[in-house]
Scaffold this motif. Structure first.
Motif, mmCIF file in Angstrom:
data_model
loop_
_atom_site.group_PDB
_atom_site.id
_atom_site.type_symbol
_atom_site.label_atom_id
_atom_site.label_comp_id
_atom_site.label_asym_id
_atom_site.label_seq_id
_atom_site.Cartn_x
_atom_site.Cartn_y
_atom_site.Cartn_z
ATOM 1 N N MET B 1 4.040 -108.760 -75.189
ATOM 2 C CA MET B 1 3.337 -107.489 -75.033
ATOM 3 C C MET B 1 2.235 -107.333 -76.075
ATOM 4 S SD MET B 1 3.056 -104.928 -73.106
ATOM 5 C CE MET B 1 4.437 -104.602 -72.048
ATOM 6 N N LEU B 2 2.555 -107.788 -77.300
ATOM 7 C CA LEU B 2 1.562 -107.690 -78.382
ATOM 8 C C LEU B 2 0.292 -108.476 -78.022
ATOM 9 C CD1 LEU B 2 0.794 -106.880 -81.312
ATOM 10 C CD2 LEU B 2 1.836 -108.979 -82.067
ATOM 11 N N CYS B 3 0.532 -109.656 -77.424
ATOM 12 C CA CYS B 3 -0.587 -110.522 -77.072
ATOM 13 C C CYS B 3 -1.493 -109.845 -76.039
ATOM 14 C CB CYS B 3 -0.020 -111.832 -76.533
ATOM 15 S SG CYS B 3 -1.199 -113.144 -76.561
ATOM 16 N N ASN B 4 -0.873 -109.249 -75.030
ATOM 17 C CA ASN B 4 -1.642 -108.571 -73.975
ATOM 18 C C ASN B 4 -2.413 -107.377 -74.533
ATOM 19 O OD1 ASN B 4 -0.972 -110.258 -71.951
ATOM 20 N ND2 ASN B 4 0.754 -109.032 -71.197
ATOM 21 N N THR B 5 -1.724 -106.596 -75.365
ATOM 22 C CA THR B 5 -2.365 -105.416 -75.952
ATOM 23 C C THR B 5 -3.523 -105.842 -76.847
ATOM 24 O OG1 THR B 5 -0.115 -104.577 -76.084
ATOM 25 C CG2 THR B 5 -1.804 -103.192 -77.031
ATOM 26 N N MET B 6 -3.275 -106.914 -77.593
ATOM 27 C CA MET B 6 -4.318 -107.430 -78.491
ATOM 28 C C MET B 6 -5.550 -107.847 -77.690
ATOM 29 S SD MET B 6 -4.149 -108.176 -81.881
ATOM 30 C CE MET B 6 -2.769 -109.074 -82.506
ATOM 31 N N LYS B 7 -5.315 -108.554 -76.593
ATOM 32 C CA LYS B 7 -6.415 -109.007 -75.736
ATOM 33 C C LYS B 7 -7.198 -107.810 -75.209
ATOM 34 C CE LYS B 7 -4.772 -113.246 -73.644
ATOM 35 N NZ LYS B 7 -4.051 -113.723 -72.467
ATOM 36 N N LEU B 8 -6.442 -106.826 -74.742
ATOM 37 C CA LEU B 8 -7.064 -105.628 -74.170
ATOM 38 C C LEU B 8 -7.910 -104.904 -75.223
ATOM 39 C CD1 LEU B 8 -7.087 -103.591 -71.697
ATOM 40 C CD2 LEU B 8 -5.294 -102.386 -72.919
ATOM 41 N N GLU B 9 -7.334 -104.738 -76.408
ATOM 42 C CA GLU B 9 -8.045 -104.016 -77.480
ATOM 43 C C GLU B 9 -9.287 -104.787 -77.926
ATOM 44 O OE1 GLU B 9 -7.941 -101.085 -79.025
ATOM 45 O OE2 GLU B 9 -6.382 -100.417 -77.649
ATOM 46 N N LEU B 10 -9.137 -106.117 -78.048
ATOM 47 C CA LEU B 10 -10.291 -106.932 -78.474
ATOM 48 C C LEU B 10 -11.412 -106.856 -77.443
ATOM 49 C CD1 LEU B 10 -8.608 -110.097 -80.015
ATOM 50 C CD2 LEU B 10 -10.087 -108.481 -81.196
ATOM 51 N N VAL B 113 1.278 -96.324 -75.799
ATOM 52 C CA VAL B 113 2.497 -96.495 -76.595
ATOM 53 C C VAL B 113 3.719 -96.605 -75.677
ATOM 54 C CG1 VAL B 113 4.037 -95.222 -78.155
ATOM 55 C CG2 VAL B 113 1.652 -95.538 -78.748
ATOM 56 N N ILE B 114 3.709 -95.848 -74.610
ATOM 57 C CA ILE B 114 4.829 -95.923 -73.646
ATOM 58 C C ILE B 114 4.883 -97.321 -73.023
ATOM 59 C CG2 ILE B 114 5.617 -95.076 -71.394
ATOM 60 C CD1 ILE B 114 4.454 -92.317 -72.334
ATOM 61 N N ARG B 115 3.706 -97.864 -72.720
ATOM 62 C CA ARG B 115 3.678 -99.160 -72.036
ATOM 63 C C ARG B 115 3.860 -100.340 -72.995
ATOM 64 N NH1 ARG B 115 1.147 -95.652 -69.152
ATOM 65 N NH2 ARG B 115 0.948 -95.798 -66.878
ATOM 66 N N ALA B 116 3.221 -100.267 -74.153
ATOM 67 C CA ALA B 116 3.203 -101.455 -75.032
ATOM 68 C C ALA B 116 4.106 -101.318 -76.261
ATOM 69 C CB ALA B 116 1.772 -101.720 -75.479
ATOM 70 N N GLY B 117 4.495 -100.130 -76.596
ATOM 71 C CA GLY B 117 5.274 -99.920 -77.824
ATOM 72 C C GLY B 117 4.335 -99.508 -78.951
ATOM 73 N N LYS B 118 4.923 -98.817 -79.936
ATOM 74 C CA LYS B 118 4.073 -98.256 -80.992
ATOM 75 C C LYS B 118 3.440 -99.334 -81.865
ATOM 76 C CE LYS B 118 6.485 -94.489 -82.558
ATOM 77 N NZ LYS B 118 6.806 -93.515 -83.604
ATOM 78 N N MET B 119 4.299 -100.195 -82.425
ATOM 79 C CA MET B 119 3.764 -101.194 -83.369
ATOM 80 C C MET B 119 2.759 -102.155 -82.719
ATOM 81 S SD MET B 119 4.173 -100.634 -86.400
ATOM 82 C CE MET B 119 3.792 -101.987 -87.448
ATOM 83 N N PRO B 120 3.076 -102.711 -81.537
ATOM 84 C CA PRO B 120 2.077 -103.600 -80.924
ATOM 85 C C PRO B 120 0.739 -102.910 -80.698
ATOM 86 C CG PRO B 120 4.159 -103.838 -79.806
ATOM 87 C CD PRO B 120 4.326 -102.712 -80.769
ATOM 88 N N TYR B 121 0.791 -101.644 -80.284
ATOM 89 C CA TYR B 121 -0.466 -100.931 -80.030
ATOM 90 C C TYR B 121 -1.266 -100.755 -81.324
ATOM 91 C CZ TYR B 121 -3.739 -97.141 -79.226
ATOM 92 O OH TYR B 121 -4.885 -96.386 -79.194
#
Lengths: 280, 296
Positions: B1-10, B113-121
């Motif tokens: 999940m962290l990887c996906n969120t990171m990609k999205l944010e980048l 945050v609901i989808r990815a979690g607080k820390m990963p986001y």
């Protein structure tokens, strides 16, 4: 709802309820005054100027609005001080109109039923904010002078300021008219024009970009001693009565007033036509 | 999940109009600083040639004119250089510094945050801020370096002409400058990247305290300008003393402007900024209750 009521609301909400409007100029002025006071203490034992001197109220003000003769990255102090004095007020007046038009300002617009009244109220608020800011700078300098028992009566001491600003003898203006505190009127006038310009630009581009444009123009003014760049008129050291090849005070007053008027009129026309509901 | 969120944010940080616009402004400033730099190079070259013609080819002084003292980070006389190294905190924060403030206002944070979690986001947000800030400032510098290299040869700096480069024996990384100048430029670009990334992350810390995005984006700039002003007003007071440069606004310029900096100062600033920004991310990720904010 009349313009008077709207203006009172703006002054209360956008000025008196913003503690930063009072804290920032006070801090800047006190630090600048303390800086000059200490530098004069360093000048005296060396007897650089031949006589024992002490800085007066006019010197503290000139030090605050002095700017730089030519852009020299090696003398970081005057440049940073001048930028901070002029950009802080731009920062303080930047976000209120934008914030207002996106939130409760829309209700006010409906009640006043006049976009012109809203814009004029913001212009007067902006002018009041800038005057309050510079007034506080001057007041804080006066307070500092009272604390250190500095002289209030005399004008700026040319030799001391030339020495502190490291103006080379070739650039110094031969003794003509004495300097007086009227010099600081022009930087304040330029500051008024710049702040209104910033508010008008913010109607065309985002407020942050408007601030960026203004900052870039100020840095360019410091780099080029050109009469076309308005920032030059905000530096006492760039005036023709102070340094050789300086800019004309008259031209500065005219240019500032023209820019001020232009900003008010263009802003008025733009605001009358822009879509305030879809603003991000 | 962290990887996906990171990609999205980048992707959001780099593919947005603010990033492009800031990059464009940066590229324009660095491009226009090339013109006076080339003029100065041409003028110096002519005077050296005249000198050689008059006195014979004994000392043509050619090593004084090199890529390393004519690119925007090697000179401090052009307005472009002045503008760039004064406005860089703004260039670092404009691309994406506003994002957290806007997202928490619009409610996007809750949904993420609901989808990815607080820390990963929050970690992804930190990484995106860091990368966008660093890239927005370093890309124009790199562009200017490469552009200048097309016109001016990369002659290795000679310590005999140190006044021409502005980097003395006590300067930060001076050994590297004279031994491996390309490495010096690379090291400085890396330091600038790291610092500008951290400066952009300051916006996140500011977003916790202030809810206005204009203020959030401008706050790091004023913070650095304030530090610069305090350094010159309260620290560097005695003209007879050679101080150490403590202001990031000055020491992030590869050519020292007034005083030289040292490793401990650079490290202290770097660690301080990292702890300040990362601590706010961690605190936000662990302790902050989103529901409470919504009620307030």
């Amino acid at each position: 709802m009349s313009l008077k009521k709207l203006l009172w609301f703006d002054l209360r909400r956008g000025l008196f309820q913003k503690p930063l409007f009072f804290i920032i100029p006070t801090l800047i002025a006190l630090i600048s005054c303390f800086d000059l006071y200490r530098r004069v203490l360093f000048v005296n034992p060396n007897e650089t100027l031949g006589i024992k001197i002490s800085a007066g109220f006019a010197d503290f003000l000139t030090y605050l609005y002095g700017g730089t003769t030519t852009y020299d990255p090696y003398s970081g102090n005057p440049f940073a001080r001048w930028m901070l004095v002029l950009l802080s007020v731009c920062f303080l007046t930047l976000h209120y109109p934008n914030q207002d038009v996106q939130t409760y300002g829309q209700q006010l617009l409906i009640r006043t039923q006049s976009r012109l009244a809203w814009w004029l109220s913001k212009c007067i608020w902006n002018i009041a904010g800038v005057l309050l800011y510079h007034g506080l700078l001057i007041l804080s300098a006066a307070l500092f002078c009272l604390l250190v028992q500095a002289d209030f009566t005399g004008g700026p001491q040319k030799e001391l300021l030339y020495h502190l600003f490291q103006v080379v003898p070739e650039q110094r203006m031969p003794a003509a008219a004495p300097w007086n505190c009227c010099f600081i009127v022009l930087p304040i006038l330029v500051s008024l024009a710049l702040n209104l310009l910033q508010m008008t630009f913010a109607l065309f581009v985002k407020p942050i970009l408007s601030f960026l444009i203004l900052s870039a123009s100020m840095v360019s003014s410091a780099c080029f001693a050109s009469p076309c760049l308005v920032g030059n008129y905000a530096m006492i050291l760039r005036l023709d009565t102070v340094t050789v090849d300086g800019v004309s005070i008259k031209a500065g007053v005219i240019l500032s007033l023209l820019l001020l008027l232009w900003a008010v009129i263009v802003g008025c026309v733009r605001f009358a036509r822009c879509d305030i509901l879809n603003q991000d | 999940m962290l990887c996906n969120t990171m990609k999205l944010e980048l992707k959001k940080a780099i593919c947005n109009p603010y990033f492009y616009l800031t990059l464009l402004i940066g590229l324009a400033i660095t491009f226009f600083s090339l013109v006076p730099s080339l003029q100065s190079y041409d003028q110096d070259l002519r005077s050296h040639q005249q000198f050689a013609a008059e006195f014979g080819p004994r000392n043509p002084l050619m090593q004084m004119e090199t890529l390393f003292n004519h690119w925007i980070g090697g000179e401090s006389f052009t307005p472009g250089s002045g503008n760039y190294f004064f406005l860089f905190p703004l260039l670092a924060t404009i691309p994406y510094g506003w994002s957290y403030c806007s997202e928490s206002k619009s409610g996007y944070v809750k949904s993420m945050v609901i989808r990815a979690g607080k820390m990963p986001y929050y970690l992804a947000k930190y990484a995106a801020l860091f990368v966008s800030g660093g890239l927005a400032v370093v890309t124009p510098l790199l562009f200017n370096f490469l552009l200048t290299a097309m016109f001016i040869p990369a002659v290795r700096p000679d310590p005999s002409y140190l006044t021409a480069y502005g980097i003395g024996p006590a300067s930060f990384l001076s050994m590297l400058f004279y031994a491996h100048p390309f490495l010096y430029v690379f090291a400085y670009l890396l330091i600038d990247f790291l610092f500008c990334g951290l400066i952009a992350c300051l916006c996140f810390t500011a977003s916790i305290l202030v809810k206005n995005r204009v203020v959030v984006v401008l706050l790091p700039f004023f913070l650095l300008l304030g530090v610069h002003y305090l350094c010159y007003s309260l620290l560097y007071t005695d003209p007879m003393v050679i101080y150490r440069q403590c202001s990031p606004m000055a020491f992030l310029n590869p050519v020292p402007t007034s005083y030289d900096t040292t490793w401990p100062i650079v490290l202290a600033w770097g660690i301080g900024l990292f702890l300040l920004t990362f601590a706010s991310i961690v605190l936000r990720g662990r302790c902050h209750e989103l529901k409470k904010t919504a009620v307030v």
